[in-house]
Scaffold this active site. Structure first.
Site, PDB file in Angstrom:
ATOM      1  CG  HIS A 138       1.916   3.097   1.679  1.00 31.61           C
ATOM      2  ND1 HIS A 138       2.350   1.801   1.800  1.00 31.61           N
ATOM      3  CD2 HIS A 138       2.877   3.853   2.252  1.00 31.61           C
ATOM      4  CE1 HIS A 138       3.515   1.772   2.432  1.00 31.61           C
ATOM      5  NE2 HIS A 138       3.862   3.010   2.715  1.00 31.61           N
ATOM      6  NE  ARG A 198      -5.397   1.030   1.000  1.00 30.74           N
ATOM      7  CZ  ARG A 198      -4.314   1.681   0.557  1.00 30.74           C
ATOM      8  NH1 ARG A 198      -3.266   1.834   1.328  1.00 30.74           N
ATOM      9  NH2 ARG A 198      -4.296   2.189  -0.662  1.00 30.74           N
ATOM     10  CG  ASN A 218       6.610  -0.691   4.842  1.00 34.12           C
ATOM     11  OD1 ASN A 218       5.452  -0.387   4.586  1.00 34.12           O
ATOM     12  ND2 ASN A 218       7.604   0.173   4.800  1.00 34.12           N
ATOM     13  CG  PHE A 277       8.336  10.100   5.148  1.00 32.95           C
ATOM     14  CD1 PHE A 277       8.673   8.773   4.928  1.00 32.95           C
ATOM     15  CD2 PHE A 277       7.072  10.521   4.765  1.00 32.95           C
ATOM     16  CE1 PHE A 277       7.770   7.891   4.334  1.00 32.95           C
ATOM     17  CE2 PHE A 277       6.172   9.646   4.175  1.00 32.95           C
ATOM     18  CZ  PHE A 277       6.519   8.328   3.960  1.00 32.95           C
ATOM     19  NE  ARG A 289       5.118   5.162  10.256  1.00 34.32           N
ATOM     20  CZ  ARG A 289       4.838   3.865  10.303  1.00 34.32           C
ATOM     21  NH1 ARG A 289       5.569   3.068  11.057  1.00 34.32           N
ATOM     22  NH2 ARG A 289       3.842   3.368   9.620  1.00 34.32           N
ATOM     23  CE1 TYR A 323       2.604   7.417   9.368  1.00 31.11           C
ATOM     24  CE2 TYR A 323       1.010   6.056   8.242  1.00 31.11           C
ATOM     25  CZ  TYR A 323       2.323   6.368   8.531  1.00 31.11           C
ATOM     26  OH  TYR A 323       3.331   5.649   7.963  1.00 31.11           O
ATOM     27  NE  ARG A 382      -6.044   8.915   3.312  1.00 34.59           N
ATOM     28  CZ  ARG A 382      -6.940   7.941   3.168  1.00 34.59           C
ATOM     29  NH1 ARG A 382      -7.464   7.701   1.980  1.00 34.59           N
ATOM     30  NH2 ARG A 382      -7.314   7.210   4.194  1.00 34.59           N
TER      31      ARG A 382
END
Ligand code: HDD
Length: 695
Positions: free
Chosen positions: A83, A120, A156, A169, A366, A370, A377
């Site tokens: 993404h 987003r 999604n 994943f 998940r 994240y 990140r």
């Protein structure tokens, strides 16, 4: 002598940034803030580094140069592992129907309340700079800044996922990303490693068929559905749990492009969706979605012919209706792409009291991933302090220090329990988050999947059989295109075997298009069930006949009739469409001697970018344009993409008559304005088999 740059020349003025609120000075009669270093020291010369003489070496002493280059060197952060390419907007959610019977979450109980949010929407496979229109799933992530803490609903535009367990994943993502030895293809699933993985993982079949459908080619981000996918729980005052699946329904309806349009758009405008979002918000045409919920009990779930904890299964709307409870409006484009769209960090683990997780094994994984990914990140566990991520309700805890700490906590106490500082925060049994007290008897530890997860073909079969004929043809063609890019024969063969379980006709069409024999189907792990078809799964069938949110292009050239242009402009606008003027150049003098500014040159704006086209040109210009290949493609493509075309006499005589275009009800002379408007609200899909060899 070194030439000094003139700072009073407006061309040399720098943009100012927020935070530089320091000193100001007069420049050409205007107050402008003074450019400073990060330490607030005013900069006298931002054009030349400090050197010995005009041709000598640069001095290490030059802190202005060093600070500027050093900051620049570190401007990039790692892009999202998936993404990476996304566009976002601010807005709000307003509740219209209370769910107080089911939950204590204020956002879902206080009717009329507006909760600010940031949404987003992204592609999955491509890098940050990749095109907006690949064949791909779209991410649909919403951060609600509720007064009980942030709620991130990270879904999604398809109601199901590729895999059932988070364990798979990294494999899924490694398979779809560019192949590691060659570094391509970018933003594409049409390659061997993707099809190798999915053909060995029958659980992916359902999401794969959605990926092959028109849903993977949105016309606009404003025209996609969103799904929370997993079952979540709503918890009410009595602690009672109700399962819920969340849906976003676009007010403009669902609309997609054809594959050929998507390919052409990506060349002409890689930012097609981002630009559309930016332009629509700026002209006050705010994208809107209704929030829907499917509510069901544990007992009802036990009767479903599938397991609702399996994220590869959707709950048909005919089985559990979608109840609309509110609306999201996106009304403000971000001020700064990096600060907001890039730094926003969504985590499905962010929930307010009254909403809780289910045991879906994909969701459970998940909840770790994240939070973890934000550390690499954004670089620090303090990412929650970045303005776009910070809650808008009060927040306080004993977490301290770490990279880029922005807070200055004032107390000697940073622990709990404590008795030294009554102003410090304490836990609250009443306001706090309580996990649902589920009793789990099946407590045997093991790496096992529930038996009911084993049915991998019934829902993709239902999906295919629910589609209209043109959509089925698009799906078959998409499989043929993608598998046609797969070099490894046994991978193609294996996929054809799976398709036989989904639908024999689909399998035969794809095999025929590839010139291959149909293999024996693989052994299915569970009996394939015939499920009732569901119109809600269609795209074309559910695309509303409207001009609202759509865009019409009017081709003009020097000498074009202003009165005709204005007539078409007005008629389109009256119906809620926006209009773009396309011309050979960026300006043209019209028949009345006035000058018109075009929005795009015809060579840069293929008709694929618009929903319907009009041509208003004079004979001399038509003759000239008849020699221009981009103009010829403009009309041939509008025809090939089944769109309405309104033409003037010169367009007909010098252009249309020379092209492989067969006149039909959607190709009308300028005099038939009403017919054009009616046609422009939809596509003439019956034209498609004439222009394209669909599988
Ligand atoms: Fe994910 C990002 C949606 C399964 C791990 N995911 C990400 C984004 C969306 C989704 C929309 C982008 C958020 C943004 O705009 O910043 N992901 C989904 C959906 C899934 C799903 C709907 C299944 C129902 N994801 C999933 C699994 C894992 C991840 C099973 C890992 C075990 N996803 C990530 C990630 C990302 C991410 C690597 C990349 C950037 C980020 O999280 O913030 O952690």
């Amino acid at each position: 002598m070194k030439k000094k740059i003139d700072h009073t020349d407006p061309a040399n003025k720098m943009n100012t940034t927020q935070g530089n609120g320091g000193e100001t000075h007069q420049d050409a009669g205007q107050e402008v803030p003074t450019l400073t270093t990060q330490q607030g020291v005013a900069i006298a010369d931002n054009q030349n580094s400090l050197t010995v003489g005009s041709r000598g070496p640069t001095l290490l002493e030059d802190f202005v140069l060093r600070e500027k280059i050093n900051h620049f060197d570190h401007e990039r952060i790692p892009e999202r592992i998936v993404h990476a390419r996304g566009s976002a907007a601010h807005g709000y959610f307003e509740l219209s129907e209370s769910l107080a019977e089911y939950t204590t979450a204020n956002i879902l109980t206080e009717v009329g309340k507006q909760t600010p949010l940031f949404t987003r929407i992204s592609t999955v496979a491509g890098s940050k700079g990749s095109k907006d229109t690949p064949r791909d799933v779209r991410g649909f992530a919403v951060k609600f800044y509720t007064d009980q803490g942030n709620w991130d609903l990270v879904g999604n535009n398809m109601p199901i996922f590729f895999i059932q367990d988070a364990m798979k994943f990294p494999d899924l993502v490694h398979a779809v990303k560019p192949e590691p030895d060659r570094g391509y293809p970018q933003a594409a699933s049409a390659h061997d490693t993707f099809w190798d993985f999915v053909s060995l993982s029958p659980e992916t079949m359902h999401n794969v068929i959605w990926l092959m459908s028109d849903r993977a080619l949105p016309r606009s981000l404003r025209m996609i559905e969103g799904f929370g996918i997993h079952s979540y729980r709503l918890i009410n005052k009595e602690g009672k749990s109700t399962f819920v699946r969340f849906h976003w329904k676009p007010v403009l309806g669902v609309q997609s492009t054809t594959w050929d349009e998507a390919v052409k758009i990506s060349g002409a405008d890689p930012d097609y969706h981002r630009r559309d979002l930016f332009e629509s918000i700026n002209r006050g045409d705010f994208p809107e979605w209704e929030l829907g919920v499917q509510l069901f009990s544990e007992q009802e779930a036990a009767q479903f012919p599938f397991d609702h904890l399996d994220a590869t299964k959707l709950i048909p709307e005919e089985l559990v209706p979608v109840k609309i409870v509110g609306k999201m409006v996106l009304n403000r484009y971000p001020d700064n792409f990096f600060a907001e769209t890039e730094q926003v960090a969504f985590c499905p683990s962010h929930l307010p009291p009254g909403i809780d997780f289910s045991n879906d094994p994909l969701l459970q994984g998940r909840l770790f991933s994240y939070l973890d990914t934000q550390l690499s990140r954004l670089g620090s566990p303090n990412f929650a302090q970045i303005p776009i991520n910070a809650p808008k309700c009060p927040f306080a805890n004993m977490q301290r220090d770490g990279h880029m700490q922005m807070q200055v906590p004032k107390s000697r106490v940073a622990y709990e329990p404590q008795s030294l500082d009554p102003s410090m925060p304490r836990e609250s049994e009443k306001r706090g988050f309580h996990s649902y007290s589920e009793s789990l008897d099946d407590g045997v530890k093991g790496r096992v999947r529930a038996d009911k997860f084993a049915d991998h073909y019934s829902q993709p079969r239902m999906f295919y059989q629910s589609q209209t004929a043109p959509e089925q043809a698009h799906i078959a063609s998409a499989y043929a295109f993608e598998l046609g890019k797969v070099d490894t024969a046994h991978v193609r063969t294996r996929m054809l075997g799976h398709l036989r379980h989904i639908d024999e006709d689909l399998a035969a069409r794809v095999a025929d298009a590839l010139g291959m024999e149909l293999p024996e189907p693989p052994t299915a792990a569970a009996p394939i069930q015939e499920m009732p078809t569901s119109d809600a799964l269609q795209t074309i069938g559910r695309t509303p006949h409207t001009l609202k949110g759509r865009q019409i292009a009017i081709l003009v050239a020097p000498g074009s009739k202003r009165s005709e242009i204005e007539k078409y402009q007005q008629a389109a606008k009256d119906q809620g469409a926006s209009v773009k003027i396309i011309a050979p150049g960026r300006e043209a003098v019209l028949d009345d001697g006035t000058r018109i500014q075009s929005d795009e040159r015809v060579a840069g704006a293929p008709s694929a970018m618009f929903d319907a086209v009009v041509s208003i040109i004079m004979p001399e210009q038509a003759k000239k344009l008849a020699k221009d290949s981009s103009t010829l493609d403009w009309f041939t493509d509008a025809y090939g993409h089944c769109k309405a075309i309104a033409y003037c006499g010169a367009t007909d005589q010098y252009i249309l008559s020379k092209l492989p275009i067969e006149k039909d009800a959607f190709i009308t002379p300028l005099t038939e304005l009403d017919n054009f408007i009616k046609n422009a609200k939809t596509r003439l899909w019956q034209r498609e088999p004439k222009v394209r060899d669909l599988a």
